[in-house]
Design a protein around this motif. Structure first.
Motif, PDB file in Angstrom:
ATOM      1  N   GLY A 206       0.791  -1.226   0.000  1.00  0.00           N
ATOM      2  CA  GLY A 206       0.000   0.000   0.000  1.00  0.00           C
ATOM      3  C   GLY A 206       0.820   1.271   0.000  1.00  0.00           C
ATOM      4  O   GLY A 206       0.258   2.380  -0.088  1.00  0.00           O
ATOM      5  N   ALA A 207       2.144   1.155   0.107  1.00  0.00           N
ATOM      6  CA  ALA A 207       2.994   2.347   0.191  1.00  0.00           C
ATOM      7  C   ALA A 207       3.259   2.907  -1.201  1.00  0.00           C
ATOM      8  O   ALA A 207       3.536   2.171  -2.148  1.00  0.00           O
ATOM      9  CB  ALA A 207       4.315   1.986   0.860  1.00  0.00           C
ATOM     10  N   GLU A 208       3.178   4.231  -1.311  1.00  0.00           N
ATOM     11  CA  GLU A 208       3.547   4.892  -2.565  1.00  0.00           C
ATOM     12  C   GLU A 208       5.056   5.114  -2.645  1.00  0.00           C
ATOM     13  O   GLU A 208       5.638   5.075  -3.732  1.00  0.00           O
ATOM     14  CB  GLU A 208       2.822   6.235  -2.681  1.00  0.00           C
ATOM     15  N   ARG A 209       5.701   5.338  -1.491  1.00  0.00           N
ATOM     16  CA  ARG A 209       7.133   5.639  -1.478  1.00  0.00           C
ATOM     17  C   ARG A 209       7.823   4.783  -0.412  1.00  0.00           C
ATOM     18  O   ARG A 209       8.329   5.300   0.572  1.00  0.00           O
ATOM     19  CB  ARG A 209       7.368   7.125  -1.217  1.00  0.00           C
ATOM     20  N   PRO A 210       7.850   3.456  -0.598  1.00  0.00           N
ATOM     21  CA  PRO A 210       8.559   2.611   0.380  1.00  0.00           C
ATOM     22  C   PRO A 210      10.066   2.798   0.248  1.00  0.00           C
ATOM     23  O   PRO A 210      10.594   3.009  -0.851  1.00  0.00           O
ATOM     24  CB  PRO A 210       8.143   1.196  -0.006  1.00  0.00           C
ATOM     25  N   VAL A 211      10.769   2.724   1.372  1.00  0.00           N
ATOM     26  CA  VAL A 211      12.226   2.842   1.418  1.00  0.00           C
ATOM     27  C   VAL A 211      12.732   1.787   2.398  1.00  0.00           C
ATOM     28  O   VAL A 211      12.060   1.458   3.378  1.00  0.00           O
ATOM     29  CB  VAL A 211      12.680   4.249   1.847  1.00  0.00           C
ATOM     30  N   VAL A 212      13.946   1.257   2.139  1.00  0.00           N
ATOM     31  CA  VAL A 212      14.528   0.214   2.988  1.00  0.00           C
ATOM     32  C   VAL A 212      15.817   0.731   3.605  1.00  0.00           C
ATOM     33  O   VAL A 212      16.632   1.366   2.917  1.00  0.00           O
ATOM     34  CB  VAL A 212      14.822  -1.069   2.184  1.00  0.00           C
ATOM     35  N   LEU A 213      16.009   0.464   4.889  1.00  0.00           N
ATOM     36  CA  LEU A 213      17.296   0.652   5.557  1.00  0.00           C
ATOM     37  C   LEU A 213      17.798  -0.731   5.937  1.00  0.00           C
ATOM     38  O   LEU A 213      17.200  -1.405   6.784  1.00  0.00           O
ATOM     39  CB  LEU A 213      17.157   1.547   6.790  1.00  0.00           C
ATOM     40  N   ALA A 214      18.885  -1.167   5.302  1.00  0.00           N
ATOM     41  CA  ALA A 214      19.402  -2.524   5.492  1.00  0.00           C
ATOM     42  C   ALA A 214      20.614  -2.497   6.400  1.00  0.00           C
ATOM     43  O   ALA A 214      21.574  -1.765   6.155  1.00  0.00           O
ATOM     44  CB  ALA A 214      19.774  -3.136   4.143  1.00  0.00           C
ATOM     45  N   GLY A 215      20.585  -3.304   7.446  1.00  0.00           N
ATOM     46  CA  GLY A 215      21.667  -3.322   8.421  1.00  0.00           C
ATOM     47  C   GLY A 215      22.536  -4.562   8.321  1.00  0.00           C
ATOM     48  O   GLY A 215      22.410  -5.394   7.409  1.00  0.00           O
ATOM     49  N   GLY A 216      23.428  -4.691   9.298  1.00  0.00           N
ATOM     50  CA  GLY A 216      24.357  -5.808   9.323  1.00  0.00           C
ATOM     51  C   GLY A 216      23.692  -7.152   9.409  1.00  0.00           C
ATOM     52  O   GLY A 216      24.273  -8.167   9.012  1.00  0.00           O
ATOM     53  N   GLU A 267      16.824  12.743   5.823  1.00  0.00           N
ATOM     54  CA  GLU A 267      15.520  13.311   5.483  1.00  0.00           C
ATOM     55  C   GLU A 267      14.777  12.446   4.473  1.00  0.00           C
ATOM     56  O   GLU A 267      13.549  12.322   4.539  1.00  0.00           O
ATOM     57  CB  GLU A 267      15.684  14.731   4.954  1.00  0.00           C
ATOM     58  N   TYR A 268      15.515  11.837   3.555  1.00  0.00           N
ATOM     59  CA  TYR A 268      14.846  10.972   2.597  1.00  0.00           C
ATOM     60  C   TYR A 268      14.249   9.749   3.294  1.00  0.00           C
ATOM     61  O   TYR A 268      13.110   9.342   2.996  1.00  0.00           O
ATOM     62  CB  TYR A 268      15.813  10.544   1.493  1.00  0.00           C
ATOM     63  N   LEU A 269      14.991   9.166   4.201  1.00  0.00           N
ATOM     64  CA  LEU A 269      14.457   8.039   4.964  1.00  0.00           C
ATOM     65  C   LEU A 269      13.235   8.467   5.774  1.00  0.00           C
ATOM     66  O   LEU A 269      12.248   7.724   5.882  1.00  0.00           O
ATOM     67  CB  LEU A 269      15.529   7.471   5.888  1.00  0.00           C
ATOM     68  N   GLU A 270      13.293   9.655   6.340  1.00  0.00           N
ATOM     69  CA  GLU A 270      12.177  10.159   7.149  1.00  0.00           C
ATOM     70  C   GLU A 270      10.900  10.332   6.332  1.00  0.00           C
ATOM     71  O   GLU A 270       9.790  10.200   6.865  1.00  0.00           O
ATOM     72  CB  GLU A 270      12.555  11.500   7.783  1.00  0.00           C
ATOM     73  N   GLN A 271      11.024  10.655   5.048  1.00  0.00           N
ATOM     74  CA  GLN A 271       9.866  10.970   4.218  1.00  0.00           C
ATOM     75  C   GLN A 271       9.152   9.740   3.672  1.00  0.00           C
ATOM     76  O   GLN A 271       8.082   9.867   3.074  1.00  0.00           O
ATOM     77  CB  GLN A 271      10.298  11.866   3.048  1.00  0.00           C
ATOM     78  N   ALA A 272       9.725   8.547   3.855  1.00  0.00           N
ATOM     79  CA  ALA A 272       9.074   7.334   3.348  1.00  0.00           C
ATOM     80  C   ALA A 272       7.716   7.147   4.020  1.00  0.00           C
ATOM     81  O   ALA A 272       7.572   7.370   5.228  1.00  0.00           O
ATOM     82  CB  ALA A 272       9.954   6.120   3.612  1.00  0.00           C
ATOM     83  N   ASP A 273       6.715   6.722   3.223  1.00  0.00           N
ATOM     84  CA  ASP A 273       5.433   6.429   3.880  1.00  0.00           C
ATOM     85  C   ASP A 273       5.474   5.084   4.587  1.00  0.00           C
ATOM     86  O   ASP A 273       4.761   4.873   5.570  1.00  0.00           O
ATOM     87  CB  ASP A 273       4.258   6.531   2.909  1.00  0.00           C
ATOM     88  N   VAL A 274       6.349   4.172   4.131  1.00  0.00           N
ATOM     89  CA  VAL A 274       6.675   2.966   4.895  1.00  0.00           C
ATOM     90  C   VAL A 274       8.186   2.777   4.819  1.00  0.00           C
ATOM     91  O   VAL A 274       8.750   2.662   3.727  1.00  0.00           O
ATOM     92  CB  VAL A 274       5.962   1.711   4.352  1.00  0.00           C
ATOM     93  N   LEU A 275       8.824   2.767   5.963  1.00  0.00           N
ATOM     94  CA  LEU A 275      10.268   2.532   6.060  1.00  0.00           C
ATOM     95  C   LEU A 275      10.488   1.125   6.597  1.00  0.00           C
ATOM     96  O   LEU A 275      10.109   0.823   7.732  1.00  0.00           O
ATOM     97  CB  LEU A 275      10.928   3.562   6.976  1.00  0.00           C
ATOM     98  N   LEU A 276      11.075   0.269   5.777  1.00  0.00           N
ATOM     99  CA  LEU A 276      11.398  -1.089   6.203  1.00  0.00           C
ATOM    100  C   LEU A 276      12.827  -1.092   6.728  1.00  0.00           C
ATOM    101  O   LEU A 276      13.776  -0.858   5.978  1.00  0.00           O
ATOM    102  CB  LEU A 276      11.255  -2.064   5.039  1.00  0.00           C
ATOM    103  N   LYS A 295       8.347   9.791   9.423  1.00  0.00           N
ATOM    104  CA  LYS A 295       6.998  10.368   9.410  1.00  0.00           C
ATOM    105  C   LYS A 295       5.945   9.334   9.041  1.00  0.00           C
ATOM    106  O   LYS A 295       4.753   9.525   9.314  1.00  0.00           O
ATOM    107  CB  LYS A 295       6.957  11.549   8.436  1.00  0.00           C
ATOM    108  N   GLY A 296       6.346   8.261   8.386  1.00  0.00           N
ATOM    109  CA  GLY A 296       5.406   7.212   8.013  1.00  0.00           C
ATOM    110  C   GLY A 296       5.504   6.013   8.940  1.00  0.00           C
ATOM    111  O   GLY A 296       6.074   6.082  10.043  1.00  0.00           O
ATOM    112  N   ARG A 297       4.951   4.895   8.501  1.00  0.00           N
ATOM    113  CA  ARG A 297       5.010   3.668   9.277  1.00  0.00           C
ATOM    114  C   ARG A 297       6.401   3.052   9.170  1.00  0.00           C
ATOM    115  O   ARG A 297       7.058   3.132   8.136  1.00  0.00           O
ATOM    116  CB  ARG A 297       3.975   2.662   8.776  1.00  0.00           C
ATOM    117  N   VAL A 298       6.836   2.410  10.230  1.00  0.00           N
ATOM    118  CA  VAL A 298       8.104   1.694  10.246  1.00  0.00           C
ATOM    119  C   VAL A 298       7.816   0.212  10.445  1.00  0.00           C
ATOM    120  O   VAL A 298       7.043  -0.169  11.333  1.00  0.00           O
ATOM    121  CB  VAL A 298       9.037   2.207  11.364  1.00  0.00           C
TER     122      VAL A 298
END
Length: 540
Positions: A206-216, A267-276, A295-298
């Motif tokens: 359902g996210a228009e602008r999903p973004v991923v933060l990938a860790g170790g 800021e780009y990570l913050e603007q995601a509507d869903v941040l994985l 600002k979106g769901r995490v």
């Protein structure tokens, strides 16, 4: 004359049966029964360090590269305690190190102060706050189960260091047990719950602008392929933490790379509507010093239950990264290629580059580029806490070779010994990078490198002191104190160990380093240079 089998043999047999093929450590009086037993088992290669904390770093480097539980063998008291700072790093980085320490004779355990050499009132208590689990043996019959249980604990997600103690008399006493063969240290997989996968997939679809933060955690789980499939299905840009720099292809159109200390990325990570967020606890470095405010769901996938939602609300999924990403990649609806997502990704990287371009950092960029071009693709690198290492956190392109550093806890001296541990398993050159301050922590390990003919090239950036602390103090107080250091002639010192060394400069660095890496065995390259960090994380 053949001696009778003893507890040391039982321990060595157990390690062999569990699959250990390389071990690190230093002998000590109480542990001699174990070391003697290991001597008769050539299938286990033993790499002997010169200081216990460096032996622990070597085991850490080996464990990170291979993903395998790696034995660390040390003696009681001072030897055991010297491993703890290094095991703290292993805990922070989820490196599966199995530390087996000897103990004083059994009659001295339980709080009695008998005055044994190396005696501590409660040695295991010292380790308990550092490692995942502690296992104390009282009888030889307990050794196989204790080591197997510790092995399983170390390997289970989230992986990490564990501690086994065996008293001197138990290691030395004759045993009537049969040789050990039937032990199993396999951990149970940590899979996500189905309803959480369904909900995460619903949010991401359902996210228009999903973004991923990938860790170790992605790298440790060898889940890069699953992450790539998921990101391409979602057309989601991916940023990698400093501990997960090889989690996503560096030059992929959706790669935000690793500029996490820059507000443009934050800021780009913050603007995601869903941040994985997958395989990261969103700690200090991964969250730009806790300034990131999504600002979106995490959605957070994390194997360490204590890190779930520890730094902000999320749909928390307690799971290892590999099965969770596989499940999500199979569950979400694939999208058409998104030129918008690719454009936004490129725009973030352009803004970061433009900000750096105005700071007069051409020298630093040249040095890091020279190192990158000298190191063959696919070769691993191990970085100490030094200014060039801080640059590498953000700017290093792994090119198929994992980058490891001590950023989990920030202790000095990691680079060389960890690289030596990796070299014991890697077919080809391994790079270690230190400053002159950090180099002094591990200089004795040049003897280890030479003795075992380990293929490590050690780049020492000599700026005359603790360079990063110099910058911090100048920034905070307008002056630096106690950061300037007397140091040796590193090239001459390396030569005294029988290790080839060269003094280079910025113009010759690429060629000198490439030549050192191409030559088999250990080598040292010394670069006298004062490097600067890029400006703080605020927008200019």
């Amino acid at each position: 004359m053949t001696r009778p089998r003893n507890g040391g043999d039982v321990a060595a047999e157990t390690l062999t049966a569990l699959g250990a093929r390389t071990a690190f450590g230093i002998p000590g009086q109480h542990a001699l029964g174990l070391f003697d037993a290991l001597q008769s088992r050539p299938e286990v290669r033993f790499v002997s360090s010169r200081v216990e904390n460096n032996a622990a770093f070597a085991a850490d480097g080996h464990a990170r590269l291979t993903g395998d539980v790696t034995p660390l063998l040390v003696s009681t008291g001072p030897g055991a305690l010297l491993t703890l700072a290094s095991l703290q790093e292993s805990a922070a980085a989820s490196a599966p190190v199995l530390c087996i320490s000897s103990q004083i004779p059994s009659e001295g355990l339980g709080g009695a102060r008998r005055g044994f050499l190396h005696e501590l009132a409660d040695q295991s208590a010292s380790a308990r706050g550092v490692v995942k689990s502690v296992h104390t043996v009282r009888h030889a019959s307990q050794i196989p189960s204790a080591i197997a249980e510790a092995w399983r604990s170390a390997a289970a997600a989230p992986a990490g260091p564990v501690w086994v103690e065996i008293p001197q008399d138990v290691l030395l006493a004759p045993v009537e047990l049969p040789p050990v063969s039937d032990v199993d240290g396999s951990p149970e997989p940590l899979r996500p719950r189905a309803e959480l996968v369904d909900e995460a997939a619903r949010l991401l679809d359902g996210a228009e602008r999903p973004v991923v933060l990938a860790g170790g955690g992605v790298s440790r789980a060898r889940a890069q392929g699953a992450l790539l499939r998921l990101a391409e299905h979602l057309q989601a840009p991916v940023a990698c933490t400093f501990g997960g720099k090889d989690a996503f292809p560096w030059e992929h159109p959706l790669s935000l790379q690793s500029w996490l200390e820059d507000r443009h990325t934050t800021e780009y990570l913050e603007q995601a509507d869903v941040l994985l967020v997958v395989g990261s606890g969103l700690g200090e470095l991964s969250s730009n010093y806790h300034t990131m405010r999504p600002k979106g769901r995490v959605v957070q996938i994390e194997a360490d239950m204590g890190k779930l939602e520890a730094n902000g609300p999320a749909l928390g999924i307690h799971a290892d990264a590999a099965p969770a990403l596989d499940a999500l990649a199979a569950r979400v609806t694939p999208r058409a290629r998104s030129e918008r997502a690719e454009h936004e990704t490129a725009d973030v990287k352009r803004k970061v580059a433009d900000r750096l371009a105005g700071q007069g950092l051409e020298t630093e960029a040249r040095v890091l580029e020279a190192v990158r071009e000298a190191l063959p693709d696919g070769a691993p690198s191990y970085w100490d806490m030094t200014i060039l290492g801080y640059w590498a956190w953000s700017a290093w392109d792994p090119r198929g070779g994992a980058m490891h550093s001590a950023q989990g806890t920030g202790g000095l001296g990691y680079g060389l010994p960890a690289a030596l541990g990796a070299a014991a398993a890697h077919d080809g050159p391994v790079l270690a990078v230190s400053g002159d301050g950090g180099a002094m922590y591990g200089i004795a390990e040049l003897a280890t490198a030479r003795q075992h003919d380990l293929d490590v090239t050690w780049l020492i950036v000599d700026d005359g002191g603790y360079g990063i602390l110099r910058e911090y103090m100048n920034g905070a107080f307008g002056r630096a104190s106690h950061t300037e250091l007397a140091r040796p002639d590193f090239t001459a010192l390396a030569g005294s160990f029988g290790v080839s060394a060269v003094l280079t400069d910025i113009d010759r660095l690429r060629g000198d380093l490439a030549a050192a890496l191409a030559a088999p065995g250990p080598s040292v390259v010394v670069l006298p240079a004062v490097l600067r960090m890029f400006a703080p994380t605020h927008l200019d």
